[in-house]
Write a protein that holds these residues in place. Sequence first.
Motif, PDB file in Angstrom:
ATOM      1  N   GLY A 191     -29.880 126.853 -30.539  1.00  0.00           N
ATOM      2  CA  GLY A 191     -30.639 126.316 -29.410  1.00  0.00           C
ATOM      3  C   GLY A 191     -31.168 127.421 -28.522  1.00  0.00           C
ATOM      4  O   GLY A 191     -31.741 128.405 -28.983  1.00  0.00           O
ATOM      5  N   ASN A 192     -30.916 127.291 -27.230  1.00  0.00           N
ATOM      6  CA  ASN A 192     -31.395 128.296 -26.276  1.00  0.00           C
ATOM      7  C   ASN A 192     -30.370 129.398 -26.028  1.00  0.00           C
ATOM      8  O   ASN A 192     -30.537 130.217 -25.132  1.00  0.00           O
ATOM      9  N   GLY A 193     -29.275 129.369 -26.818  1.00  0.00           N
ATOM     10  CA  GLY A 193     -28.262 130.404 -26.682  1.00  0.00           C
ATOM     11  C   GLY A 193     -27.171 130.081 -25.699  1.00  0.00           C
ATOM     12  O   GLY A 193     -26.211 130.843 -25.557  1.00  0.00           O
ATOM     13  N   SER A 194     -27.271 128.938 -25.011  1.00  0.00           N
ATOM     14  CA  SER A 194     -26.251 128.573 -24.015  1.00  0.00           C
ATOM     15  C   SER A 194     -25.629 127.213 -24.333  1.00  0.00           C
ATOM     16  O   SER A 194     -25.214 126.496 -23.439  1.00  0.00           O
ATOM     17  N   VAL A 195     -25.575 126.849 -25.605  1.00  0.00           N
ATOM     18  CA  VAL A 195     -25.021 125.561 -25.998  1.00  0.00           C
ATOM     19  C   VAL A 195     -23.502 125.577 -25.876  1.00  0.00           C
ATOM     20  O   VAL A 195     -22.877 126.634 -25.851  1.00  0.00           O
ATOM     21  N   THR A 196     -22.913 124.390 -25.790  1.00  0.00           N
ATOM     22  CA  THR A 196     -21.463 124.248 -25.745  1.00  0.00           C
ATOM     23  C   THR A 196     -20.956 124.019 -27.164  1.00  0.00           C
ATOM     24  O   THR A 196     -21.179 122.967 -27.756  1.00  0.00           O
ATOM     25  N   PHE A 197     -20.281 125.012 -27.713  1.00  0.00           N
ATOM     26  CA  PHE A 197     -19.794 124.960 -29.094  1.00  0.00           C
ATOM     27  C   PHE A 197     -18.608 124.006 -29.172  1.00  0.00           C
ATOM     28  O   PHE A 197     -17.651 124.123 -28.415  1.00  0.00           O
ATOM     29  N   GLN A 198     -18.641 123.054 -30.121  1.00  0.00           N
ATOM     30  CA  GLN A 198     -17.624 122.007 -30.154  1.00  0.00           C
ATOM     31  C   GLN A 198     -16.902 121.879 -31.485  1.00  0.00           C
ATOM     32  O   GLN A 198     -16.031 121.015 -31.621  1.00  0.00           O
ATOM     33  N   GLY A 199     -17.216 122.685 -32.458  1.00  0.00           N
ATOM     34  CA  GLY A 199     -16.496 122.587 -33.714  1.00  0.00           C
ATOM     35  C   GLY A 199     -17.311 123.090 -34.885  1.00  0.00           C
ATOM     36  O   GLY A 199     -18.513 123.335 -34.772  1.00  0.00           O
ATOM     37  N   TYR A 200     -16.645 123.229 -36.042  1.00  0.00           N
ATOM     38  CA  TYR A 200     -17.312 123.704 -37.241  1.00  0.00           C
ATOM     39  C   TYR A 200     -16.480 123.340 -38.464  1.00  0.00           C
ATOM     40  O   TYR A 200     -15.299 122.989 -38.373  1.00  0.00           O
ATOM     41  N   THR A 201     -17.102 123.414 -39.628  1.00  0.00           N
ATOM     42  CA  THR A 201     -16.396 123.220 -40.887  1.00  0.00           C
ATOM     43  C   THR A 201     -17.171 123.931 -41.983  1.00  0.00           C
ATOM     44  O   THR A 201     -18.222 124.544 -41.729  1.00  0.00           O
ATOM     45  N   VAL A 202     -16.670 123.847 -43.220  1.00  0.00           N
ATOM     46  CA  VAL A 202     -17.285 124.594 -44.322  1.00  0.00           C
ATOM     47  C   VAL A 202     -17.163 123.802 -45.614  1.00  0.00           C
ATOM     48  O   VAL A 202     -16.144 123.159 -45.874  1.00  0.00           O
ATOM     49  N   LEU A 203     -18.232 123.844 -46.406  1.00  0.00           N
ATOM     50  CA  LEU A 203     -18.224 123.290 -47.758  1.00  0.00           C
ATOM     51  C   LEU A 203     -19.071 124.188 -48.637  1.00  0.00           C
ATOM     52  O   LEU A 203     -20.253 124.414 -48.337  1.00  0.00           O
ATOM     53  N   PRO A 206     -19.172 115.312 -28.067  1.00  0.00           N
ATOM     54  CA  PRO A 206     -18.919 115.832 -29.416  1.00  0.00           C
ATOM     55  C   PRO A 206     -17.648 116.671 -29.462  1.00  0.00           C
ATOM     56  O   PRO A 206     -17.417 117.518 -28.599  1.00  0.00           O
ATOM     57  N   GLU A 207     -16.832 116.436 -30.499  1.00  0.00           N
ATOM     58  CA  GLU A 207     -15.550 117.131 -30.634  1.00  0.00           C
ATOM     59  C   GLU A 207     -15.142 117.191 -32.110  1.00  0.00           C
ATOM     60  O   GLU A 207     -14.768 116.187 -32.703  1.00  0.00           O
ATOM     61  N   GLY A 208     -15.206 118.348 -32.717  1.00  0.00           N
ATOM     62  CA  GLY A 208     -14.591 118.566 -34.011  1.00  0.00           C
ATOM     63  C   GLY A 208     -15.423 118.189 -35.223  1.00  0.00           C
ATOM     64  O   GLY A 208     -16.231 117.269 -35.184  1.00  0.00           O
ATOM     65  N   MET A 209     -15.182 118.927 -36.321  1.00  0.00           N
ATOM     66  CA  MET A 209     -15.834 118.666 -37.608  1.00  0.00           C
ATOM     67  C   MET A 209     -14.814 118.854 -38.731  1.00  0.00           C
ATOM     68  O   MET A 209     -13.822 119.570 -38.567  1.00  0.00           O
ATOM     69  N   ALA A 210     -15.088 118.229 -39.878  1.00  0.00           N
ATOM     70  CA  ALA A 210     -14.230 118.395 -41.050  1.00  0.00           C
ATOM     71  C   ALA A 210     -14.960 117.900 -42.285  1.00  0.00           C
ATOM     72  O   ALA A 210     -15.870 117.071 -42.196  1.00  0.00           O
ATOM     73  N   ILE A 211     -14.542 118.382 -43.438  1.00  0.00           N
ATOM     74  CA  ILE A 211     -15.013 117.882 -44.722  1.00  0.00           C
ATOM     75  C   ILE A 211     -13.979 116.904 -45.257  1.00  0.00           C
ATOM     76  O   ILE A 211     -12.780 117.193 -45.290  1.00  0.00           O
ATOM     77  N   MET A 212     -14.462 115.744 -45.699  1.00  0.00           N
ATOM     78  CA  MET A 212     -13.598 114.718 -46.269  1.00  0.00           C
ATOM     79  C   MET A 212     -14.030 114.445 -47.709  1.00  0.00           C
ATOM     80  O   MET A 212     -15.222 114.415 -48.006  1.00  0.00           O
ATOM     81  N   ARG A 213     -13.065 114.277 -48.589  1.00  0.00           N
ATOM     82  CA  ARG A 213     -13.356 113.790 -49.928  1.00  0.00           C
ATOM     83  C   ARG A 213     -12.584 112.486 -50.112  1.00  0.00           C
ATOM     84  O   ARG A 213     -11.362 112.464 -50.025  1.00  0.00           O
ATOM     85  N   THR A 214     -13.297 111.402 -50.338  1.00  0.00           N
ATOM     86  CA  THR A 214     -12.671 110.089 -50.435  1.00  0.00           C
ATOM     87  C   THR A 214     -11.917 109.955 -51.763  1.00  0.00           C
ATOM     88  O   THR A 214     -12.078 110.761 -52.683  1.00  0.00           O
ATOM     89  N   SER A 215     -11.113 108.900 -51.866  1.00  0.00           N
ATOM     90  CA  SER A 215     -10.369 108.650 -53.098  1.00  0.00           C
ATOM     91  C   SER A 215     -11.319 108.386 -54.260  1.00  0.00           C
ATOM     92  O   SER A 215     -10.967 108.589 -55.423  1.00  0.00           O
ATOM     93  N   GLY A 216     -12.544 107.938 -53.955  1.00  0.00           N
ATOM     94  CA  GLY A 216     -13.545 107.700 -54.986  1.00  0.00           C
ATOM     95  C   GLY A 216     -14.354 108.933 -55.343  1.00  0.00           C
ATOM     96  O   GLY A 216     -15.223 108.879 -56.210  1.00  0.00           O
ATOM     97  N   GLY A 217     -14.099 110.067 -54.655  1.00  0.00           N
ATOM     98  CA  GLY A 217     -14.768 111.318 -54.972  1.00  0.00           C
ATOM     99  C   GLY A 217     -15.971 111.651 -54.123  1.00  0.00           C
ATOM    100  O   GLY A 217     -16.595 112.691 -54.315  1.00  0.00           O
ATOM    101  N   GLU A 218     -16.333 110.784 -53.159  1.00  0.00           N
ATOM    102  CA  GLU A 218     -17.482 111.082 -52.307  1.00  0.00           C
ATOM    103  C   GLU A 218     -17.111 112.161 -51.297  1.00  0.00           C
ATOM    104  O   GLU A 218     -16.064 112.103 -50.663  1.00  0.00           O
TER     105      GLU A 218
END
Length: 323
Positions: free
Chosen positions: A221-233, A282-294
């Motif tokens: 953004g403009n460099g002054s955003v409020t960072f609220q979380g991250y994840t990786v895939l 906004p608060e937090g991020m994560a990667i989820m893999r369902t029991s069906g593989g999604e």
Amino acid sequence: MAQAKFTRRGVLRAGGAGLLSAGVLGTLTAGSARAAVPASQRFDLSEPSYDVFRGVMLDEAHHAMQGMAFDAANRRLFIAQIRDGSSGDDLCINRLDESGKVTGSMHLDKAGHGVSIGVEPVGKDSYVWVECDADSSDDSGRGTALARFKFVDGAAPSGVKKFFTGSDTITCATDPVNSRILVRRKESGKMTFRLYDFSSIDIENGTFTKELAKITQPTLGNGSVTFQGYTVLGSYLYTLDGTGHADAADINSYVTSIDLNTGKVVERFLTKAGKSLVYREPEGMAIMRTSGGEVRLCFGFASRTSVGNINRYANVFHKNVLL
């Protein structure tokens, strides 16, 4: 064994009381990068978002959710919170099932803020990775090391191992599909991400080897955003930023994808998921893999039933289209 592949709809299909010390470390602009992560698909951030759950009251009723992480092997979700009545760096780690029902919790003293956490499945157990040893001279209460311990409902952490001791602000996130951990900490005054395979970590000696990627955090953004979380895939980092608001017209929550091989922002999207929530933050991020593989990109929002209500609720949404 055949190499795992993603379909467009995000389904992964493959063929054939105090924490104890143990060990040390070993406009949009791009951050610097050094990486060799096998290229992967990425989430299309412009696609619609869907509910995972809404309106869940966590163990600490008066504090917002923070970071979260999924144990895909054991079908568990973990969400961090600041503890009610604490000085600001005491954490509660909530354990939930996939429907959002709280099934247990643990308390950590002087841990940090909990912006992002990780989880590592070991058989039927879940090992939590979270910041610890918050700097008492820092009013923001940020951790100075990463702690790893087995989640045991109602117990104090035991058998704790520590990594990256002496850090200036540190958190982590985990990739449950590729069994990796991403570490974010300040290095030479710049927020830096480093990616590792879990298999390359020497738990007993506290060392990380075979670094897959290193990038500095790009300007958002403009460099002054409020960072609220991250994840990786795979080869992409995802971030969440924005602030709380009482009016849907003021929504400023963005999800962003960043290429770990180049450090460049690939896509940045204003998300209005959960726009009807009261005091949506906004608060937090994560990667989820369902029991069906999604495979799903999940991100959270804290809410209230009314602006004046002190109780806070957890709400999680997801995107599931991969490019």
